[in-house]
Design an enzyme around this catalytic site. Structure first.
Site, PDB file in Angstrom:
ATOM      1  N   ARG A   1      85.041  82.238  20.850  1.00  0.00           N
ATOM      2  CA  ARG A   1      85.363  82.846  22.151  1.00  0.00           C
ATOM      3  C   ARG A   1      84.934  84.310  22.232  1.00  0.00           C
ATOM      4  O   ARG A   1      84.676  84.824  23.317  1.00  0.00           O
ATOM      5  CB  ARG A   1      86.870  82.698  22.411  1.00  0.00           C
ATOM      6  CG  ARG A   1      87.249  83.157  23.796  1.00  0.00           C
ATOM      7  CD  ARG A   1      88.628  82.694  24.213  1.00  0.00           C
ATOM      8  NE  ARG A   1      88.904  83.183  25.553  1.00  0.00           N
ATOM      9  CZ  ARG A   1      89.896  82.769  26.312  1.00  0.00           C
ATOM     10  NH1 ARG A   1      90.725  81.861  25.870  1.00  0.00           N
ATOM     11  NH2 ARG A   1      90.076  83.262  27.532  1.00  0.00           N
TER      12      ARG A   1
ATOM     13  N   HIS B   1      84.338  96.715  36.441  1.00  0.00           N
ATOM     14  CA  HIS B   1      84.221  96.013  35.152  1.00  0.00           C
ATOM     15  C   HIS B   1      82.840  95.345  35.018  1.00  0.00           C
ATOM     16  O   HIS B   1      82.163  95.476  33.992  1.00  0.00           O
ATOM     17  CB  HIS B   1      85.344  94.989  35.022  1.00  0.00           C
ATOM     18  CG  HIS B   1      85.221  94.130  33.810  1.00  0.00           C
ATOM     19  ND1 HIS B   1      85.361  94.631  32.531  1.00  0.00           N
ATOM     20  CD2 HIS B   1      84.930  92.813  33.659  1.00  0.00           C
ATOM     21  CE1 HIS B   1      85.167  93.659  31.657  1.00  0.00           C
ATOM     22  NE2 HIS B   1      84.909  92.543  32.315  1.00  0.00           N
TER      23      HIS B   1
ATOM     24  N   GLU C   1      90.525  82.724  20.306  1.00  0.00           N
ATOM     25  CA  GLU C   1      89.539  83.671  19.769  1.00  0.00           C
ATOM     26  C   GLU C   1      89.803  83.939  18.286  1.00  0.00           C
ATOM     27  O   GLU C   1      89.782  85.088  17.838  1.00  0.00           O
ATOM     28  CB  GLU C   1      89.616  84.978  20.584  1.00  0.00           C
ATOM     29  CG  GLU C   1      88.302  85.733  20.615  1.00  0.00           C
ATOM     30  CD  GLU C   1      88.298  86.900  21.590  1.00  0.00           C
ATOM     31  OE1 GLU C   1      88.646  86.695  22.779  1.00  0.00           O
ATOM     32  OE2 GLU C   1      87.946  87.991  21.180  1.00  0.00           O
TER      33      GLU C   1
ATOM     34  N   ARG D   1     110.910  82.416  29.797  1.00  0.00           N
ATOM     35  CA  ARG D   1     110.096  82.068  28.611  1.00  0.00           C
ATOM     36  C   ARG D   1     108.915  81.156  28.947  1.00  0.00           C
ATOM     37  O   ARG D   1     108.393  80.462  28.086  1.00  0.00           O
ATOM     38  CB  ARG D   1     110.951  81.436  27.517  1.00  0.00           C
ATOM     39  CG  ARG D   1     112.053  82.360  27.051  1.00  0.00           C
ATOM     40  CD  ARG D   1     112.618  81.962  25.711  1.00  0.00           C
ATOM     41  NE  ARG D   1     113.646  82.909  25.331  1.00  0.00           N
ATOM     42  CZ  ARG D   1     114.916  82.824  25.716  1.00  0.00           C
ATOM     43  NH1 ARG D   1     115.319  81.817  26.469  1.00  0.00           N
ATOM     44  NH2 ARG D   1     115.778  83.729  25.352  1.00  0.00           N
TER      45      ARG D   1
ATOM     46  N   ASN E   1      82.465  88.051  25.062  1.00  0.00           N
ATOM     47  CA  ASN E   1      82.537  89.509  25.202  1.00  0.00           C
ATOM     48  C   ASN E   1      81.182  90.182  25.030  1.00  0.00           C
ATOM     49  O   ASN E   1      81.126  91.392  24.781  1.00  0.00           O
ATOM     50  CB  ASN E   1      83.543  90.076  24.198  1.00  0.00           C
ATOM     51  CG  ASN E   1      84.956  89.728  24.605  1.00  0.00           C
ATOM     52  OD1 ASN E   1      85.301  89.813  25.778  1.00  0.00           O
ATOM     53  ND2 ASN E   1      85.758  89.303  23.650  1.00  0.00           N
TER      54      ASN E   1
ATOM     55  N   HIS F   1      83.579  98.023  27.895  1.00  0.00           N
ATOM     56  CA  HIS F   1      84.974  98.487  27.904  1.00  0.00           C
ATOM     57  C   HIS F   1      85.040  99.970  27.567  1.00  0.00           C
ATOM     58  O   HIS F   1      85.856 100.701  28.133  1.00  0.00           O
ATOM     59  CB  HIS F   1      85.816  97.698  26.905  1.00  0.00           C
ATOM     60  CG  HIS F   1      86.302  96.384  27.438  1.00  0.00           C
ATOM     61  ND1 HIS F   1      86.737  95.362  26.617  1.00  0.00           N
ATOM     62  CD2 HIS F   1      86.450  95.923  28.699  1.00  0.00           C
ATOM     63  CE1 HIS F   1      87.107  94.337  27.362  1.00  0.00           C
ATOM     64  NE2 HIS F   1      86.938  94.647  28.625  1.00  0.00           N
TER      65      HIS F   1
ATOM     66  N   LYS G   1      93.869  83.793  29.355  1.00  0.00           N
ATOM     67  CA  LYS G   1      94.239  85.129  28.880  1.00  0.00           C
ATOM     68  C   LYS G   1      94.992  85.822  30.003  1.00  0.00           C
ATOM     69  O   LYS G   1      94.473  85.952  31.115  1.00  0.00           O
ATOM     70  CB  LYS G   1      92.998  85.946  28.528  1.00  0.00           C
ATOM     71  CG  LYS G   1      92.419  85.612  27.174  1.00  0.00           C
ATOM     72  CD  LYS G   1      91.320  86.599  26.807  1.00  0.00           C
ATOM     73  CE  LYS G   1      90.725  86.295  25.444  1.00  0.00           C
ATOM     74  NZ  LYS G   1      89.572  87.152  25.133  1.00  0.00           N
TER      75      LYS G   1
ATOM     76  N   HIS H   1      80.684  93.643  26.309  1.00  0.00           N
ATOM     77  CA  HIS H   1      82.004  94.204  26.606  1.00  0.00           C
ATOM     78  C   HIS H   1      82.415  95.319  25.640  1.00  0.00           C
ATOM     79  O   HIS H   1      83.259  96.133  25.996  1.00  0.00           O
ATOM     80  CB  HIS H   1      83.068  93.096  26.595  1.00  0.00           C
ATOM     81  CG  HIS H   1      83.027  92.215  27.813  1.00  0.00           C
ATOM     82  ND1 HIS H   1      81.915  91.508  28.189  1.00  0.00           N
ATOM     83  CD2 HIS H   1      83.971  91.946  28.757  1.00  0.00           C
ATOM     84  CE1 HIS H   1      82.183  90.827  29.291  1.00  0.00           C
ATOM     85  NE2 HIS H   1      83.424  91.083  29.659  1.00  0.00           N
TER      86      HIS H   1
ATOM     87  N   GLU I   1      78.850  88.850  35.190  1.00  0.00           N
ATOM     88  CA  GLU I   1      79.451  87.920  34.221  1.00  0.00           C
ATOM     89  C   GLU I   1      78.667  86.596  34.181  1.00  0.00           C
ATOM     90  O   GLU I   1      78.620  85.934  33.142  1.00  0.00           O
ATOM     91  CB  GLU I   1      80.927  87.645  34.564  1.00  0.00           C
ATOM     92  CG  GLU I   1      81.863  88.843  34.381  1.00  0.00           C
ATOM     93  CD  GLU I   1      82.267  89.108  32.917  1.00  0.00           C
ATOM     94  OE1 GLU I   1      81.782  88.420  31.995  1.00  0.00           O
ATOM     95  OE2 GLU I   1      83.076  90.042  32.722  1.00  0.00           O
TER      96      GLU I   1
ATOM     97  N   LYS J   1      82.129  78.639  29.972  1.00  0.00           N
ATOM     98  CA  LYS J   1      83.410  79.209  29.529  1.00  0.00           C
ATOM     99  C   LYS J   1      84.365  78.106  29.077  1.00  0.00           C
ATOM    100  O   LYS J   1      85.054  78.236  28.054  1.00  0.00           O
ATOM    101  CB  LYS J   1      84.032  80.061  30.641  1.00  0.00           C
ATOM    102  CG  LYS J   1      85.341  80.670  30.189  1.00  0.00           C
ATOM    103  CD  LYS J   1      85.626  82.037  30.701  1.00  0.00           C
ATOM    104  CE  LYS J   1      86.850  82.601  29.954  1.00  0.00           C
ATOM    105  NZ  LYS J   1      87.346  83.840  30.485  1.00  0.00           N
TER     106      LYS J   1
HETATM  107  N1  GLY Z   1      86.884  87.301  29.275  1.00  0.00           N
HETATM  108  C1  GLY Z   1      86.741  86.880  27.959  1.00  0.00           C
HETATM  109  C2  GLY Z   1      87.608  85.717  27.596  1.00  0.00           C
HETATM  110  O1  GLY Z   1      88.205  85.124  28.466  1.00  0.00           O
HETATM  111  O2  GLY Z   1      87.714  85.389  26.443  1.00  0.00           O
END
Ligand code: GLY
Length: 365
Positions: free
Chosen positions: A243, A267, A236, A122, A247, A254, A144, A250, A186, A226
């Site tokens: 956040r 990517h 987000e 956990r 993107n 994506h 993430k 993206h 990026e 960031k």
């Molecule tokens: N790569 C986008 C984020 O970390 O929110």
């Protein structure tokens, strides 16, 4: 976000953590590892087959006899079967709730190892040791973690902030030029959405080598952007902006990756093409000057990145892939658009015909 000589902090209360950034700064990592081992916590390393091959000296010198597991290199490893394999490895080595996982690799390793750490017993601690530029400035920061499903990217995962991130640009010396450029995409994106001076710096002096003396400084700037955004909107969940701004490019990117089957296009290359499409869409919506998209495309191109689809893809297929994007709200396509160089907004009301036009301008059929 606090700044010290070699690290900046992602400020998240008792989950705050440092990002150590430098060149030849492996001693920072070794000191942390020694402290963890002195406190009798067990450790394990998760890496991939490429890193194991090209960074074997680094892995052996730093991690010695710490148990290590390598997943096959590539996006196709970011799936539940590999997660199970890593979790089994952790159990076989009797890791416990006090153990520490080191994710040594690119975004796939960081996302998968982080998710394994989030699930095992956990949740246990992990540290990110990114070995690609893209992971250094994006995926290793912000917590993430997750894996892909056949129906989409990153559909299963958890938020788990690392205990620390260790960025050493010497890890990039073995990286292919194309991968370095993908990471630069990026960084250019970060400048575009939040730091005009970073964008202009890259416009004046493109960075195409890991040994470029400016690289540490621009990684610092991208990580600082960031860190600030994550600190303000970790999950987000902001109604607008927040956040999700990370993107930029993206939604298009994506979709391009998805329709091309996650092979053939990296990517960062999808982000490059997608950001130019997003800039074009922003200009069509009257948010950005008509000249800006070409200026933006030139900066990506100067870094060896594609700015249009290499071969035509039906716009309808891309639109269909975009409709499955996690950022969408209440059935509306959600885009990150530029309201200037260094300024971005989220937008939920973009007319589909404008999206189709941006896709066509970017080479879709
Ligand atoms: N790569 C986008 C984020 O970390 O929110």
């Amino acid at each position: 976000m606090k700044k010290s000589s070699s690290s900046l902090t992602v400020t998240l209360g008792d989950r705050s953590y440092p990002i150590h950034i430098g060149r030849n700064n492996t001693t920072d990592l070794i000191e942390t590892l020694n402290r963890i081992r002195e406190s009798k916590r067990s450790c394990a390393v998760v890496t991939d087959s490429t890193v194991e091959l090209v960074q074997s000296g680094f892995l052996n010198d730093v991690f010695h006899d710490i148990p290590r597991v390598a997943i096959p290199a590539g996006e196709s490893s970011k799936r539940l079967a590999q997660l199970e394999m890593v979790l089994d490895f952790m159990a076989e080595h009797r890791l416990n709730r006090q153990s520490m996982i080191f994710a040594v690799g690119g975004g796939v390793v960081g996302d998968l190892a982080g998710f394994a750490a989030a699930c095992y017993m956990r949740g246990i601690d992990f540290i990110q040791v990114p070995t690609t530029l893209l992971a250094m400035v994006d995926s290793s920061v912000g917590g993430k973690t997750g894996v892909n499903l056949a129906s989409g990217k990153n559909l299963v995962g958890a938020f788990l902030q690392p205990q620390a991130v260790f960025v050493d640009t010497t890890r990039l010396d073995t990286l292919e030029k194309r991968e370095l450029a993908a990471g630069m995409a990026e960084i250019i994106k970060a400048g575009l959405l939040a730091d005009r001076s970073l964008f202009e710096q890259l416009e004046q002096s493109p960075v195409t080598s890991s040994k470029d003396p400016g690289l540490v400084g621009i990684i610092w700037k991208a990580c600082a952007i960031k860190a600030e955004i994550v600190a303000a909107d970790e999950r987000e969940s902001a109604a607008s902006g927040g956040r999700a701004l990370l993107n930029l490019g993206h939604t298009f990117g994506h979709a391009i990756e998805n329709v091309t089957g996650y092979n053939g296009i990296l990517h960062g290359e999808g982000v490059s093409i997608g950001t130019v499409m997003a800039a074009d869409l922003s200009a069509m919506m009257g948010l950005l000057s008509a000249e800006a998209p070409q200026r933006i495309a030139s900066v990506f191109a100067a870094h060896g990145l594609p700015t249009r689809l290499p071969s035509p893809i039906p716009a309808s297929k891309l639109l269909e892939a975009m409709s499955r994007d996690k950022k969408n709200r209440e059935g509306m396509l959600r885009f990150v658009l530029l309201s200037g160089i260094g300024q971005a907004i989220t937008h939920d009301q973009v007319p589909v015909d404008q999206v189709m036009k941006a896709l066509a301008n970017g080479g879709a059929s």
